[in-house]
Scaffold this motif. Sequence first.
Motif, mmCIF file in Angstrom:
data_model
loop_
_atom_site.group_PDB
_atom_site.id
_atom_site.type_symbol
_atom_site.label_atom_id
_atom_site.label_comp_id
_atom_site.label_asym_id
_atom_site.label_seq_id
_atom_site.Cartn_x
_atom_site.Cartn_y
_atom_site.Cartn_z
ATOM 1 N N ARG A 157 -0.606 4.926 1.794
ATOM 2 C CA ARG A 157 -1.254 4.782 3.104
ATOM 3 C C ARG A 157 -1.533 6.140 3.745
ATOM 4 O O ARG A 157 -0.665 7.012 3.796
ATOM 5 N N SER A 177 -6.496 -3.746 -0.186
ATOM 6 C CA SER A 177 -5.638 -2.679 0.331
ATOM 7 C C SER A 177 -6.446 -1.779 1.249
ATOM 8 O O SER A 177 -7.575 -1.400 0.937
ATOM 9 N N ILE A 225 0.631 -1.561 5.855
ATOM 10 C CA ILE A 225 -0.687 -1.400 6.473
ATOM 11 C C ILE A 225 -0.497 -1.379 7.990
ATOM 12 O O ILE A 225 0.196 -2.234 8.550
ATOM 13 N N CYS A 276 0.863 -1.188 0.000
ATOM 14 C CA CYS A 276 0.000 0.000 0.000
ATOM 15 C C CYS A 276 0.901 1.241 0.000
ATOM 16 O O CYS A 276 1.405 1.658 1.049
#
Length: 266
Positions: free
Chosen positions: A31, A128, A155, A28
């Motif tokens: 983020r 995601s 994450i 990701c």
Amino acid sequence: MHPKIEQIVQKSKERADALSENKTHTICNDRRDIFESIGLACKKGHIPIIAEVKPASPTGKFADVNPEIASQIACDMENAGAVALSVLTEPCYFEGSIENLESARKNTSIPVLRKDFIVDKSQMHEASSDLILLIAGVLGKKLPEFIEIARRRNIEPLVEVHDEKELEYVLECDTNLIGINNRSFETLEIDLETAEKLIPLVKEHDRKYNQKHLIIGESGVKGTDDATRMIRAGADALLVGTYLMEGNLKEKMKHLIEANKNQEIV
């Protein structure tokens, strides 16, 4: 563990077994920062609220939610002042979906938490999100591995505890976010004293070891009195689902985030 929780966990295992091994997601790269989002709310004097897109619970249904509706609810929550969104993806008991999560995140700009009963590593690659819920009482000794997987995918793991034993274990793990759930895993009853008892243990640990955990109070907030009570206890933010989904979302959110302007938080 309550029989109802055991049923949900079993269904989650069945879902995980059916996942395609080829369905994976990359890191990701975009983020959204939950720590920054909470910090900005605090600077405004607001109580940071993580608002939950929650179509149903094992005890009842709140709304028919598809990806389009999930997006609209998420936008309403963001516009009303939520610091982040929690989107249910558990389909059997909470009527959530990965599609709801993806739609909510696509159409908002605040951090999004994937809330589910994660039991298998394959689930860590389904979608995601900015954050993912990892439940200590479900994962047990597997928790550190799942935290590591989340970190590799960029994450942020929100690790949930229900009692002192779980908390002691989680404090030994590599996590920055601790969710204290006021709902008992054994009886399903809600008691705000759970957070009031556990939060000081986190604070004492952080003082002793020069650490800083962000604490999220979960379950049981049914109005401004509960919200200010959790903040007084030391919670940094609150995750609120049922109360907001039961109607008058914008009005309820306004009252919650501004509650500490009307009451002295000590």
